[in-house]
Design a protein around this motif. Structure first.
Motif, PDB file in Angstrom:
ATOM      1  N   THR A  50       8.104   7.620  -8.981  1.00 45.76           N
ATOM      2  CA  THR A  50       7.259   7.433 -10.159  1.00 45.76           C
ATOM      3  C   THR A  50       6.379   6.204 -10.012  1.00 45.76           C
ATOM      4  OG1 THR A  50       8.873   8.503 -11.616  1.00 45.76           O
ATOM      5  CG2 THR A  50       7.277   7.043 -12.647  1.00 45.76           C
ATOM      6  N   VAL A  51       6.970   5.090  -9.584  1.00 51.61           N
ATOM      7  CA  VAL A  51       6.201   3.860  -9.393  1.00 51.61           C
ATOM      8  C   VAL A  51       5.160   4.043  -8.295  1.00 51.61           C
ATOM      9  CG1 VAL A  51       6.325   1.429  -8.734  1.00 51.61           C
ATOM     10  CG2 VAL A  51       8.093   2.414 -10.204  1.00 51.61           C
ATOM     11  N   ARG A  52       5.548   4.702  -7.224  1.00 46.42           N
ATOM     12  CA  ARG A  52       4.622   4.917  -6.111  1.00 46.42           C
ATOM     13  C   ARG A  52       3.412   5.727  -6.540  1.00 46.42           C
ATOM     14  NH1 ARG A  52       2.842   8.418  -2.744  1.00 46.42           N
ATOM     15  NH2 ARG A  52       4.022  10.106  -3.705  1.00 46.42           N
ATOM     16  N   GLU A  53       3.660   6.811  -7.285  1.00 48.84           N
ATOM     17  CA  GLU A  53       2.553   7.657  -7.730  1.00 48.84           C
ATOM     18  C   GLU A  53       1.646   6.906  -8.703  1.00 48.84           C
ATOM     19  OE1 GLU A  53       4.293  11.244  -9.284  1.00 48.84           O
ATOM     20  OE2 GLU A  53       3.962  12.284  -7.386  1.00 48.84           O
ATOM     21  N   GLU A  54       2.243   6.182  -9.628  1.00 45.64           N
ATOM     22  CA  GLU A  54       1.452   5.440 -10.612  1.00 45.64           C
ATOM     23  C   GLU A  54       0.573   4.386  -9.948  1.00 45.64           C
ATOM     24  OE1 GLU A  54       4.362   3.837 -13.215  1.00 45.64           O
ATOM     25  OE2 GLU A  54       4.557   5.659 -14.440  1.00 45.64           O
ATOM     26  N   SER A  55       1.060   3.800  -8.855  1.00 41.71           N
ATOM     27  CA  SER A  55       0.340   2.714  -8.194  1.00 41.71           C
ATOM     28  C   SER A  55      -0.540   3.193  -7.045  1.00 41.71           C
ATOM     29  CB  SER A  55       1.342   1.680  -7.668  1.00 41.71           C
ATOM     30  OG  SER A  55       2.169   1.205  -8.701  1.00 41.71           O
ATOM     31  N   LEU A  67       0.448   4.098  -4.038  1.00 39.23           N
ATOM     32  CA  LEU A  67       0.906   3.559  -2.759  1.00 39.23           C
ATOM     33  C   LEU A  67       1.237   4.700  -1.801  1.00 39.23           C
ATOM     34  CD1 LEU A  67       3.371   0.803  -4.046  1.00 39.23           C
ATOM     35  CD2 LEU A  67       0.936   0.573  -3.495  1.00 39.23           C
ATOM     36  N   PRO A  68       1.075   4.491  -0.498  1.00 39.10           N
ATOM     37  CA  PRO A  68       1.494   5.521   0.455  1.00 39.10           C
ATOM     38  C   PRO A  68       3.009   5.693   0.458  1.00 39.10           C
ATOM     39  CG  PRO A  68       0.094   3.864   1.515  1.00 39.10           C
ATOM     40  CD  PRO A  68       0.437   3.350   0.164  1.00 39.10           C
ATOM     41  N   ALA A  69       3.739   4.590   0.671  1.00 42.28           N
ATOM     42  CA  ALA A  69       5.198   4.651   0.746  1.00 42.28           C
ATOM     43  C   ALA A  69       5.789   3.460   0.011  1.00 42.28           C
ATOM     44  CB  ALA A  69       5.669   4.659   2.196  1.00 42.28           C
ATOM     45  N   LEU A  70       7.030   3.630  -0.423  1.00 37.17           N
ATOM     46  CA  LEU A  70       7.724   2.577  -1.154  1.00 37.17           C
ATOM     47  C   LEU A  70       9.216   2.716  -0.866  1.00 37.17           C
ATOM     48  CD1 LEU A  70       7.425   0.259  -3.260  1.00 37.17           C
ATOM     49  CD2 LEU A  70       7.705   2.003  -5.047  1.00 37.17           C
ATOM     50  N   ALA A  71       9.862   1.605  -0.535  1.00 35.54           N
ATOM     51  CA  ALA A  71      11.291   1.623  -0.232  1.00 35.54           C
ATOM     52  C   ALA A  71      11.954   0.443  -0.927  1.00 35.54           C
ATOM     53  CB  ALA A  71      11.534   1.547   1.278  1.00 35.54           C
ATOM     54  N   ALA A  72      13.237   0.611  -1.284  1.00 38.13           N
ATOM     55  CA  ALA A  72      13.968  -0.467  -1.945  1.00 38.13           C
ATOM     56  C   ALA A  72      15.456  -0.287  -1.711  1.00 38.13           C
ATOM     57  CB  ALA A  72      13.670  -0.487  -3.443  1.00 38.13           C
ATOM     58  N   ALA A  73      16.173  -1.401  -1.808  1.00 44.11           N
ATOM     59  CA  ALA A  73      17.630  -1.367  -1.676  1.00 44.11           C
ATOM     60  C   ALA A  73      18.241  -2.465  -2.531  1.00 44.11           C
ATOM     61  CB  ALA A  73      18.058  -1.534  -0.213  1.00 44.11           C
ATOM     62  N   LEU A 120       3.440  -5.110   2.529  1.00 47.30           N
ATOM     63  CA  LEU A 120       3.982  -6.101   1.614  1.00 47.30           C
ATOM     64  C   LEU A 120       5.474  -5.882   1.452  1.00 47.30           C
ATOM     65  CD1 LEU A 120       2.427  -7.722  -1.398  1.00 47.30           C
ATOM     66  CD2 LEU A 120       4.652  -6.671  -1.770  1.00 47.30           C
ATOM     67  N   ALA A 121       6.229  -6.991   1.395  1.00 47.76           N
ATOM     68  CA  ALA A 121       7.673  -6.914   1.189  1.00 47.76           C
ATOM     69  C   ALA A 121       8.105  -8.023   0.245  1.00 47.76           C
ATOM     70  CB  ALA A 121       8.415  -7.037   2.520  1.00 47.76           C
ATOM     71  N   LYS A 122       9.156  -7.749  -0.532  1.00 44.45           N
ATOM     72  CA  LYS A 122       9.728  -8.733  -1.446  1.00 44.45           C
ATOM     73  C   LYS A 122      11.238  -8.738  -1.299  1.00 44.45           C
ATOM     74  CE  LYS A 122       6.264  -8.666  -5.183  1.00 44.45           C
ATOM     75  NZ  LYS A 122       6.050 -10.121  -5.328  1.00 44.45           N
ATOM     76  N   ASN A 138       3.951  -0.062   2.610  1.00 36.29           N
ATOM     77  CA  ASN A 138       2.963  -0.165   3.687  1.00 36.29           C
ATOM     78  C   ASN A 138       1.549  -0.231   3.117  1.00 36.29           C
ATOM     79  OD1 ASN A 138       3.200   2.519   2.809  1.00 36.29           O
ATOM     80  ND2 ASN A 138       2.540   3.366   4.772  1.00 36.29           N
ATOM     81  N   TYR A 139       1.389  -1.066   2.099  1.00 37.08           N
ATOM     82  CA  TYR A 139       0.102  -1.221   1.430  1.00 37.08           C
ATOM     83  C   TYR A 139      -0.011  -2.660   0.958  1.00 37.08           C
ATOM     84  CZ  TYR A 139      -3.946   0.848  -0.968  1.00 37.08           C
ATOM     85  OH  TYR A 139      -5.216   1.224  -1.339  1.00 37.08           O
ATOM     86  N   PRO A 140      -1.206  -3.242   0.998  1.00 37.30           N
ATOM     87  CA  PRO A 140      -1.372  -4.649   0.638  1.00 37.30           C
ATOM     88  C   PRO A 140      -1.965  -4.820  -0.756  1.00 37.30           C
ATOM     89  CG  PRO A 140      -3.307  -3.933   1.819  1.00 37.30           C
ATOM     90  CD  PRO A 140      -2.437  -2.699   1.632  1.00 37.30           C
ATOM     91  N   GLY A 141      -2.187  -6.066  -1.108  1.00 33.79           N
ATOM     92  CA  GLY A 141      -3.004  -6.390  -2.257  1.00 33.79           C
ATOM     93  C   GLY A 141      -2.253  -6.489  -3.572  1.00 33.79           C
ATOM     94  N   THR A 142      -3.043  -6.727  -4.615  1.00 32.85           N
ATOM     95  CA  THR A 142      -2.488  -6.975  -5.948  1.00 32.85           C
ATOM     96  C   THR A 142      -1.735  -5.779  -6.494  1.00 32.85           C
ATOM     97  OG1 THR A 142      -4.288  -8.538  -6.399  1.00 32.85           O
ATOM     98  CG2 THR A 142      -3.068  -7.683  -8.284  1.00 32.85           C
ATOM     99  N   THR A 143      -2.266  -4.578  -6.283  1.00 31.68           N
ATOM    100  CA  THR A 143      -1.600  -3.377  -6.795  1.00 31.68           C
ATOM    101  C   THR A 143      -0.213  -3.232  -6.193  1.00 31.68           C
ATOM    102  OG1 THR A 143      -3.692  -2.228  -7.168  1.00 31.68           O
ATOM    103  CG2 THR A 143      -1.717  -0.872  -6.969  1.00 31.68           C
ATOM    104  N   ALA A 144      -0.112  -3.407  -4.891  1.00 27.42           N
ATOM    105  CA  ALA A 144       1.191  -3.326  -4.223  1.00 27.42           C
ATOM    106  C   ALA A 144       2.108  -4.440  -4.683  1.00 27.42           C
ATOM    107  CB  ALA A 144       0.995  -3.384  -2.713  1.00 27.42           C
TER     108      ALA A 144
END
Length: 401
Positions: A45-50, A52-58, A360-362, A378-384
């Protein structure tokens, strides 16, 4: 020439496998406050709204990965679903690993926190300015030496034709030699200046005293002991393959170009100690969990005293309005770690952002709760940055109780 895609192009929907086991342990059930959180669906959901190509979390709690997912595609607009084994770039989050390598040298008596640049590198870089020669390892690792943030003249040293004539360790020494006559000045107020060059120099001090390249050390003394099997250096994708989520560059006109391989797919390798590691979200969770355990679990990479030094604030970070994604905007700074008061946490948390301007990673670590969250895209900038921050907050709040 790769067709450029507009920044507004929405990638197709993909979801990852659910991780059934990690390092021989079953995936733990989420705590009660995590409720019915479906991490795959939430990330999608977050990926589509933003966009982004891909999004991962743990999420790692008490040394166990209690939630992990990766969604999306390796290239924006392409049907190349990511997997949990896919490598994401962590940028400046590599700095905490470089600081840990420095801690190993301290434990072994090869370096001291107050070892100066001149003391360690004076024979290799003759004629350094007095102020540069007097800067210490502790100052370099806490961005408080007086060495400035990247500017045009420093950038010109990173990107030059000398790369074809030197091995990386020698190239780093050569770069310092070219910059050695600069006088450095600690600013009034906070001494903090976020400096990739400072971490490059710390990396050279580690190489000099260990007799081993930084690239070998990080593999042999961090990646291998923690069994981070996907961890590597440089661009994520294997040259000639699309086997990882590649970074994306956003042009001034908003066009987006996937950066596949080669020099343009990462920052210059000469500054690798400042940030060029990549790894899967599963393996990054291992690094997060090791730090969250504050030395209570193996492997014993550094002594307990040294780990405490790594995890202790050293300087105040002045408030910076709209800092570039991947750099701190407030809080305190230790050795490769920031310490920030988030409005959604009950105390300052250990954290860092990383970006090579294409990814970008956090990471956020709560030492008291033995809890950590990592987010990668795997996307940069403010949106990511905003999307990853939203995910980090959501997962921390869900699992902190």
């Amino acid at each position: 020439m790769m067709t450029q895609l507009t920044a507004r192009t929405a990638p197709p929907k993909f979801t990852s496998r659910v991780l059934a086991g990690l390092m021989g342990a079953m995936l733990l059930a989420a705590p009660a406050t995590a409720g019915d959180l479906d991490l795959d669906s939430y990330l999608e959901t977050v990926r589509e709204e933003s966009g982004l190509p891909a999004l991962a979390a743990a999420v790692v709690k008490d040394g166990k990965t209690v939630a992990v997912a990766a969604v999306g595609t390796r290239i924006l607009g392409k049907d190349l679903p990511v997997t949990l084994d896919d490598r994401f770039h962590i940028g400046s989050n590599t700095k905490s690993m470089t600081a840990t390598l420095a801690g190993m040298m301290v434990d072994e008596g090869r370096l001291r926190w107050d070892s100066s640049i001149g003391e360690v590198l004076g024979d290799d870089v003759k004629g350094m300015s007095e102020s540069l020669a007097n800067a210490t390892l502790e100052q370099l690792l806490s961005h408080s030496s007086g060495i400035p943030s990247d500017n045009e003249s420093i950038g010109d040293l990173y990107f030059n034709a000398d790369v074809f004539d030197y091995n990386l360790s020698a190239l780093r020494v050569h770069l310092i030699d070219q910059w050695k006559t600069n006088e450095i000045t600690v600013p009034d107020g906070s001494p903090f200046q976020y400096s990739n060059l400072g971490y490059l120099i710390a990396g050279v001090m580690i190489e000099k005293t260990s007799g081993t390249t930084w690239e070998q050390l990080i593999r042999e003394r961090i990646f291998e002991p923690l069994e981070m099997q996907t961890a590597g250096l440089g661009p994520q994708a294997t040259y000639g393959k699309l086997d990882a989520p590649v970074g994306h560059r956003i042009g001034p006109d908003g066009t987006v170009t996937p950066m596949l391989w080669g020099p343009a797919a990462d920052g210059p390798q000469v500054i690798a100690p400042a940030g060029n590691a990549h790894m899967s979200v599963v393996d990054y969770a291992k690094w997060a969990g090791w730090n969250a355990g504050a030395g209570e679990r193996g492997p014993e990479l550094v002594s307990a005293d040294t780990l405490q030094q790594l995890h202790t604030p050293k300087v105040v970070t002045p408030i910076r309005k709209n800092p570039p994604p991947g750099t701190p905007g407030t809080g305190d700074y230790g050795f490769g770690w920031g310490f920030v008061e988030f409005d959604w946490a009950d105390k300052p948390l250990m954290t860092h952002n990383g970006s090579n301007s294409m990814n970008l990673a956090k990471i956020v670590v709560d030492l008291d709760r033995d809890l950590a969250v990592v987010v990668m895209t795997n996307y940069p900038g403010t949106t990511a940055d905003e999307a990853a921050g939203k995910v980090m907050q959501h997962l921390y709040e869900a699992y902190a109780e």
